[in-house]
Scaffold this motif. Structure first.
Motif, PDB file in Angstrom:
ATOM      1  N   UNK A 179     123.670 101.170   4.913  1.00  0.00           N
ATOM      2  CA  UNK A 179     123.187 100.354   6.017  1.00  0.00           C
ATOM      3  C   UNK A 179     124.036 100.561   7.268  1.00  0.00           C
ATOM      4  N   UNK A 180     123.422 100.394   8.470  1.00  0.00           N
ATOM      5  CA  UNK A 180     124.192 100.481   9.715  1.00  0.00           C
ATOM      6  C   UNK A 180     125.253  99.395   9.779  1.00  0.00           C
ATOM      7  N   UNK A 181     126.242  99.596  10.618  1.00  0.00           N
ATOM      8  CA  UNK A 181     127.313  98.621  10.789  1.00  0.00           C
ATOM      9  C   UNK A 181     126.730  97.304  11.286  1.00  0.00           C
ATOM     10  N   UNK A 182     127.186  96.203  10.708  1.00  0.00           N
ATOM     11  CA  UNK A 182     126.757  94.848  11.051  1.00  0.00           C
ATOM     12  C   UNK A 182     125.264  94.643  10.808  1.00  0.00           C
ATOM     13  N   UNK A 183     124.717  95.390   9.924  1.00  0.00           N
ATOM     14  CA  UNK A 183     123.316  95.273   9.559  1.00  0.00           C
ATOM     15  C   UNK A 183     123.122  94.014   8.722  1.00  0.00           C
ATOM     16  N   UNK A 184     122.226  93.127   9.140  1.00  0.00           N
ATOM     17  CA  UNK A 184     121.977  91.904   8.388  1.00  0.00           C
ATOM     18  C   UNK A 184     120.506  91.514   8.500  1.00  0.00           C
ATOM     19  N   UNK A 185     119.655  92.125   7.699  1.00  0.00           N
ATOM     20  CA  UNK A 185     118.231  91.771   7.746  1.00  0.00           C
ATOM     21  C   UNK A 185     118.000  90.379   7.171  1.00  0.00           C
ATOM     22  N   UNK A 186     117.295  89.566   7.910  1.00  0.00           N
ATOM     23  CA  UNK A 186     117.009  88.212   7.447  1.00  0.00           C
ATOM     24  C   UNK A 186     115.539  88.016   7.099  1.00  0.00           C
ATOM     25  N   UNK A 187     114.706  89.032   7.327  1.00  0.00           N
ATOM     26  CA  UNK A 187     113.287  88.935   7.007  1.00  0.00           C
ATOM     27  C   UNK A 187     112.822  90.218   6.333  1.00  0.00           C
ATOM     28  N   UNK A 188     111.887  90.075   5.409  1.00  0.00           N
ATOM     29  CA  UNK A 188     111.328  91.211   4.691  1.00  0.00           C
ATOM     30  C   UNK A 188     109.823  91.196   4.878  1.00  0.00           C
ATOM     31  N   UNK A 189     109.234  92.365   5.090  1.00  0.00           N
ATOM     32  CA  UNK A 189     107.811  92.443   5.369  1.00  0.00           C
ATOM     33  C   UNK A 189     107.025  93.143   4.288  1.00  0.00           C
ATOM     34  N   UNK A 190     106.195  94.102   4.712  1.00  0.00           N
ATOM     35  CA  UNK A 190     105.357  94.836   3.781  1.00  0.00           C
ATOM     36  C   UNK A 190     106.062  96.064   3.224  1.00  0.00           C
ATOM     37  N   UNK A 191     105.289  96.918   2.573  1.00  0.00           N
ATOM     38  CA  UNK A 191     105.819  98.098   1.895  1.00  0.00           C
ATOM     39  C   UNK A 191     105.273  99.364   2.539  1.00  0.00           C
ATOM     40  N   UNK A 192     106.137 100.365   2.672  1.00  0.00           N
ATOM     41  CA  UNK A 192     105.718 101.678   3.156  1.00  0.00           C
ATOM     42  C   UNK A 192     105.260 102.571   2.021  1.00  0.00           C
ATOM     43  N   UNK A 193     105.729 102.296   0.833  1.00  0.00           N
ATOM     44  CA  UNK A 193     105.393 103.057  -0.367  1.00  0.00           C
ATOM     45  C   UNK A 193     105.723 102.171  -1.568  1.00  0.00           C
ATOM     46  N   UNK A 194     105.453 102.635  -2.778  1.00  0.00           N
ATOM     47  CA  UNK A 194     105.792 101.812  -3.951  1.00  0.00           C
ATOM     48  C   UNK A 194     107.279 101.504  -4.083  1.00  0.00           C
ATOM     49  N   UNK A 195     108.144 102.262  -3.386  1.00  0.00           N
ATOM     50  CA  UNK A 195     109.590 102.034  -3.534  1.00  0.00           C
ATOM     51  C   UNK A 195     110.304 101.714  -2.226  1.00  0.00           C
ATOM     52  N   UNK A 196     109.597 101.638  -1.111  1.00  0.00           N
ATOM     53  CA  UNK A 196     110.262 101.393   0.176  1.00  0.00           C
ATOM     54  C   UNK A 196     109.640 100.191   0.867  1.00  0.00           C
ATOM     55  N   UNK A 197     110.475  99.193   1.129  1.00  0.00           N
ATOM     56  CA  UNK A 197     110.026  97.954   1.756  1.00  0.00           C
ATOM     57  C   UNK A 197     110.583  97.886   3.185  1.00  0.00           C
ATOM     58  N   UNK A 198     109.890  97.174   4.064  1.00  0.00           N
ATOM     59  CA  UNK A 198     110.309  97.047   5.460  1.00  0.00           C
ATOM     60  C   UNK A 198     111.103  95.762   5.637  1.00  0.00           C
ATOM     61  N   UNK A 199     112.248  95.852   6.291  1.00  0.00           N
ATOM     62  CA  UNK A 199     113.041  94.673   6.615  1.00  0.00           C
ATOM     63  C   UNK A 199     113.257  94.641   8.128  1.00  0.00           C
ATOM     64  N   UNK A 200     113.623  93.474   8.642  1.00  0.00           N
ATOM     65  CA  UNK A 200     113.844  93.319  10.083  1.00  0.00           C
ATOM     66  C   UNK A 200     115.184  92.668  10.344  1.00  0.00           C
ATOM     67  N   UNK A 201     115.873  93.194  11.325  1.00  0.00           N
ATOM     68  CA  UNK A 201     117.136  92.644  11.805  1.00  0.00           C
ATOM     69  C   UNK A 201     116.929  92.317  13.277  1.00  0.00           C
TER      70      UNK A 201
END
Length: 390
Positions: free
Chosen positions: A317-339
């Motif tokens: 993860x990038x420095x000071x990365x802190x995702x607080x929300x999770x969204x949909x999926x790009x593939x069966x193994x990759x999910x989208x998060x938002x910071x």
């Protein structure tokens, strides 16, 4: 006055009397002590420690374009393409809670603005953004909800004119209203959260002083959620609905909730995976004491068994990365998060205006690999943003 603070307020409302982190305590104090007045800077000071700094003002990489500047066009009656995101910027003014809200609440510049994937920008006058009825003694650090389906084709919002929740199809222009009336007074007092299914055909409604419920948009059929549970995700087809109570996840099917087994307190949860079998979530341990020590861990739950199926540390993860929300999926193994993206705070002059918004990342739930997807930002002192699937 951001979607991040809305989510933390929800967690604070659901929390038991056990230990709570600093952010939760601050926001819980805001709800319970309405007569206590403070500036947006004081609300945001704790949150800034959690987010990135120095973000560039730009639109999403999927064609959002620059979203700063004046938006003058009203959303057309029909023929609008898929949405990239939506935002409002409180007219570019610093927010003095409950004191300057009434003066700005009904102005054009305070309205939600919808940005399409081709870069068009439109005002959405019927969607309440700022609650102008708030006063210094009675205010909330929240905006009127506006949610975008994952496919970008429908939006859900609180219609001030109708005093109901609404779902609008951007292409056809058709609008469906929830059967029950929700007064503006109830929205100002309690707030309301909406969760729209990826295809926009189902709407989860929580808050506003009413029991949570799921609406089948096109038929008007309502399914009430058992008391105490709040809707967190509604899949295509309308079931099973993901609900949460006291940070415990559950699945609502046929009017009954089956609690899911988790090894931590849930902070936020994803949409269902493409096969409908997996959820991803981050726990409240992500934010440690002092809000400086981070424990970036993503969990997955296999729904057929109801048990935690994976736990991965986000090592890349990038420095000071802190995702607080999770969204949909790009593939069966990759999910989208938002910071959240924020620039410098304080000082004077145009250069000191913060950068607000969100940065989205793809997270591989098997390897923990993190890659940046897009930035959705604007320059303002206060406001809110909505991204499809969040």
């Amino acid at each position: 006055m951001t979607r991040f603070s809305d989510e933390l307020r929800l967690i604070a409302d659901q929390a038991s009397d056990g230990p709570a982190d600093l952010a939760e305590k601050a926001l819980r104090g805001n709800r319970r002590q309405r007569k206590r007045t403070f500036t947006l800077a004081s609300v945001t000071a704790a949150l800034l420690a959690l987010t990135l700094t120095g973000a560039v003002v730009m639109g999403g990489s999927q064609g959002g374009g620059t979203i700063s500047g004046k938006v003058t066009d009203v959303l057309p009656a029909s023929g609008v393409g898929a949405a990239s995101h939506a935002y409002h910027n409180f007219c570019g003014r610093q927010w003095n809670p409950g004191r300057n809200t009434a003066a700005l609440g009904d102005r054009t510049c305070a309205q939600w603005r919808l940005v399409t994937r081709t870069g068009q920008s439109f005002r959405v006058p019927e969607a309440v953004s700022v609650y102008s009825e708030q006063s210094a003694e009675n205010y909330m650090n929240t905006s009127g909800p506006l949610e975008i389906s994952s496919d970008g084709r429908r939006i859900a919002y609180y219609s001030g004119k109708d005093q109901r929740f609404a779902v609008r199809d951007l292409s056809s222009g058709r609008i469906w209203l929830s059967p029950q009336t929700v007064t503006r007074a109830a929205m100002v007092k309690s707030g309301g959260l909406l969760q729209i299914s990826p295809d926009g055909r189902f709407l989860g409604m929580s808050g506003a002083g009413r029991p949570s419920a799921v609406l089948e948009v096109e038929t008007g059929k309502m399914t009430e959620v058992p008391q105490g549970w709040q809707v967190r995700r509604v899949p295509n087809g309308g079931a099973p609905v993901v609900v949460m109570k006291d940070r415990q996840l559950g699945l609502l099917t046929d009017g009954q909730v089956k609690a899911l087994t988790t090894d931590a307190n849930v902070l936020n949860v994803s949409e269902l995976s493409p096969d409908g079998h997996t959820l991803a979530y981050m726990d409240s341990g992500t934010v440690r004491s002092g809000m400086g020590k981070l424990n970036l861990t993503l969990h997955t739950i296999y729904l057929p068994s109801g048990k935690t199926s994976g736990k991965i540390e986000l090592r890349e993860a990038p420095k000071r990365f802190l995702p607080m929300r999770i969204g949909g999926w790009l593939s069966p193994t990759e999910v989208i998060v938002a910071d959240q993206a924020r620039g410098a705070w304080g000082g004077s002059g145009p250069e000191s205006v913060p950068t607000l918004g969100d940065i989205t990342y793809g997270v591989d739930v098997i390897s923990g690999r993190v890659r940046m997807l897009a930035k959705y930002t604007y320059r303002a002192w206060a406001g809110d943003m909505s991204i499809p699937g969040f």
